[in-house]
Design a protein around this motif. Structure first.
Motif, PDB file in Angstrom:
ATOM      1  N   PRO A 168     -41.251 -38.567  86.448  1.00 57.75           N
ATOM      2  CA  PRO A 168     -40.424 -39.708  86.872  1.00 57.75           C
ATOM      3  C   PRO A 168     -41.184 -40.555  87.886  1.00 57.75           C
ATOM      4  O   PRO A 168     -41.863 -40.014  88.772  1.00 57.75           O
ATOM      5  N   PRO A 169     -41.101 -41.876  87.779  1.00 57.13           N
ATOM      6  CA  PRO A 169     -41.871 -42.751  88.682  1.00 57.13           C
ATOM      7  C   PRO A 169     -41.627 -42.487  90.164  1.00 57.13           C
ATOM      8  O   PRO A 169     -42.572 -42.531  90.959  1.00 57.13           O
TER       9      PRO A 169
ATOM     10  N   HIS B 259     -40.735 -30.816  89.749  1.00 59.02           N
ATOM     11  CA  HIS B 259     -41.909 -31.391  89.096  1.00 59.02           C
ATOM     12  C   HIS B 259     -43.209 -30.925  89.735  1.00 59.02           C
ATOM     13  O   HIS B 259     -44.283 -31.107  89.145  1.00 59.02           O
ATOM     14  N   PHE B 260     -43.128 -30.308  90.929  1.00 55.28           N
ATOM     15  CA  PHE B 260     -44.317 -29.736  91.534  1.00 55.28           C
ATOM     16  C   PHE B 260     -44.908 -28.633  90.655  1.00 55.28           C
ATOM     17  O   PHE B 260     -46.107 -28.353  90.731  1.00 55.28           O
TER      18      PHE B 260
ATOM     19  N   PHE C 222     -50.831 -44.283  84.156  1.00 57.26           N
ATOM     20  CA  PHE C 222     -49.494 -43.721  84.350  1.00 57.26           C
ATOM     21  C   PHE C 222     -48.701 -43.679  83.041  1.00 57.26           C
ATOM     22  O   PHE C 222     -47.695 -44.353  82.855  1.00 57.26           O
ATOM     23  N   ASP C 223     -49.230 -42.890  82.160  1.00 61.15           N
ATOM     24  CA  ASP C 223     -48.531 -42.638  80.906  1.00 61.15           C
ATOM     25  C   ASP C 223     -48.314 -41.129  80.839  1.00 61.15           C
ATOM     26  O   ASP C 223     -47.769 -40.553  81.765  1.00 61.15           O
TER      27      ASP C 223
ATOM     28  N   LYS D   3     -44.725 -41.421  92.519  1.00 63.20           N
ATOM     29  CA  LYS D   3     -45.147 -42.277  93.627  1.00 63.20           C
ATOM     30  C   LYS D   3     -45.165 -41.481  94.930  1.00 63.20           C
ATOM     31  O   LYS D   3     -46.128 -41.568  95.709  1.00 63.20           O
ATOM     32  N   ASN D   4     -44.117 -40.703  95.186  1.00 65.86           N
ATOM     33  CA  ASN D   4     -44.079 -39.892  96.406  1.00 65.86           C
ATOM     34  C   ASN D   4     -45.204 -38.857  96.421  1.00 65.86           C
ATOM     35  O   ASN D   4     -45.800 -38.591  97.473  1.00 65.86           O
ATOM     36  N   TYR D   5     -45.482 -38.280  95.258  1.00 67.93           N
ATOM     37  CA  TYR D   5     -46.563 -37.298  95.176  1.00 67.93           C
ATOM     38  C   TYR D   5     -47.899 -37.950  95.535  1.00 67.93           C
ATOM     39  O   TYR D   5     -48.690 -37.393  96.319  1.00 67.93           O
ATOM     40  N   LEU D   6     -48.156 -39.133  94.988  1.00 68.72           N
ATOM     41  CA  LEU D   6     -49.403 -39.830  95.299  1.00 68.72           C
ATOM     42  C   LEU D   6     -49.454 -40.276  96.754  1.00 68.72           C
ATOM     43  O   LEU D   6     -50.518 -40.270  97.381  1.00 68.72           O
ATOM     44  N   LEU D   7     -48.308 -40.648  97.314  1.00 73.87           N
ATOM     45  CA  LEU D   7     -48.254 -41.071  98.719  1.00 73.87           C
ATOM     46  C   LEU D   7     -48.630 -39.955  99.681  1.00 73.87           C
ATOM     47  O   LEU D   7     -49.019 -40.225 100.830  1.00 73.87           O
TER      48      LEU D   7
END
Length: 434
Positions: free
Chosen positions: A302-303, A396-397, A270-271, A307-311
């Motif tokens: 943005p974190p 960001h999508f 996550f860089d 995170k929501n994207y990965l979820l």
């Protein structure tokens, strides 16, 4: 084509010409619709208009062509025919002429190429939207790639974005919401046209990834400026060259697995994320490594968004409806609860099934991206969205989808079978960490 239209006047004329073509096409299409039209006629109309836009954007190069590239993978608000046509923006851009190349190098590096380099190929080995690449050899014997930015590209960004926004408003609903997408594209373009920033990215990615599986170039800083970028040259075959060798399934799987692992190793750390997954930026080296050769488009998400994207992956696989609705609303995919609006319900039903299809590779230990049924599923969802031509979703999508869906298209073209066990653990651990 030998020159680059850099003035506001010249570029404005091309945009205006494109706008007239689009407007004329839509007027003719409207008249036909009054008499009754079918889906085949609609498809032909969208394809014709997209091809005309692409032709003019190719003349413009620079920001205009980068916008086309950003929209080349379906973001859910362009007709599919536009997305397919814009994919051509990844390839076949006419180079600038030799005398202009020499003058740019002289202005940026202080001397002509024949003085600076032991050898310099005057014919470009590749030409893209904002620059072209020449092979060369340094006087110390190192083989390098020299990327030369087209003159005036950075100065065209604001003008081109404003003109392009006006053009795209013709066929996108709720077009006022386009502003945040275009601001995101502008931010990325300003960074992408700064070759010093790209050189620094090259060094960071080399430190992170160069090793047994991946090969990345090294930045040659003393032969670089904001508009000329020199990096060590990597030998290898791009995707089309690789497929022409009629590789075995084992070779296809190796190429695909390297791409899959590169994508997920970036998630693990996550860089920075390499945000331009198209075949021109990757190659398979003679010793079987994945070569990554372009670092202009690098993103840090943005974190909370990431995170929501990965979820989205585990929640779709679990069919956790409440969690999916919550995520969709947080990511601006849904405007209201699907039970409150029939239009939102249709959109939700489509998205949840598309989301499940997208998450399928993570469901089992091995996944076959060459499965024609899976290809048809992805293609079917792309072509049959219930709400077309509408801007939806977090800005960001634009780049997260470009990376992830670009990876899928790459793997489907290879026909690779992928081991997904480690990647599932990487996604789960990243969600816990973020």
């Amino acid at each position: 084509m030998s020159d680059f239209p850099s003035s506001k006047y010249d570029r404005g004329k091309i945009f205006a010409k494109t706008g007239l073509k689009v407007g004329s096409n839509y007027a003719k299409h409207y008249l036909k619709s009054l008499r009754g039209s079918n889906s085949e006629q609609n498809s032909q109309f969208y394809n014709q208009t997209a091809q005309e836009i692409l032709t003019e954007f190719t003349k413009l190069r620079g920001t205009a062509l980068k916008i086309a590239q950003s929209l080349s993978i379906d973001q859910g608000f362009l007709p599919d025919e536009f997305a397919e046509a814009m994919t051509q923006a990844q390839y076949s851009v006419p180079p600038i002429n030799r005398s202009l190349v020499r003058s740019i190098i002289k202005r940026e590096l202080g001397s002509y190429p024949e003085t600076l380099f032991a050898s310099f190929e005057t014919e470009a080995s590749a030409a893209a939207s904002i620059g072209q690449v020449h092979r060369a050899t340094l006087k110390d014997g190192r083989k390098v790639a020299v990327k030369i930015q087209y003159p005036g590209v950075r100065d065209t960004i604001t003008t081109d974005l404003g003109l392009a926004k006006t053009l795209f408003r013709r066929f996108i609903k709720n077009s006022d919401e386009l502003d945040e997408y275009f601001r995101e594209i502008e931010s990325s373009l300003r960074r992408e046209t700064d070759y010093i920033a790209e050189g620094e990215s090259i060094n960071r990615f080399h430190e992170r990834f160069a090793g047994e599986k991946f090969e990345t170039p090294q930045w040659v800083e003393e032969y670089s400026t904001e508009r000329v970028l020199t990096m060590t040259f990597i030998e290898g075959n791009h995707l089309n060259e690789f497929l022409k060798t009629e590789p075995s399934q084992t070779e296809k799987d190796r190429y695909g697995q390297l791409l899959w692992d590169f994508f997920h190793q970036q998630i693990q750390e996550f860089d920075e994320i390499h945000a331009d997954t198209h075949p021109g930026n990757f190659l398979l080296t003679p010793d079987g490594k994945l070569g990554i050769i372009d670092f202009g488009c690098v993103k840090t998400f943005p974190p909370d968004f990431f995170k929501n994207y990965l979820l989205l992956l585990p929640t779709h696989l679990d069919r956790d409806i409440d969690a999916i609705i919550k995520l969709y609303k947080e990511l601006s995919v849904l405007k209201t609860h699907p039970d409150e609006d029939p239009k939102e319900k249709r959109y939700f039903d489509f998205c949840i099934n598309y989301g499940y299809t997208f998450a399928m590779p993570y469901e089992s230990d091995k996944f076959d991206f060459g499965d024609p049924e899976y290809k048809e599923l992805i293609r079917g969802y792309t072509k049959n969205a219930p709400i077309g031509n509408e801007a939806r979703g977090n800005k960001h999508f634009i780049y997260s989808t470009r990376v992830h869906l670009g990876l899928y298209h790459f793997l489907m073209k290879i026909g690779a079978q992928i081991d997904t066990r480690e990647s599932r653990n990487i996604v789960a651990d990243a969600i816990k960490t973020l």
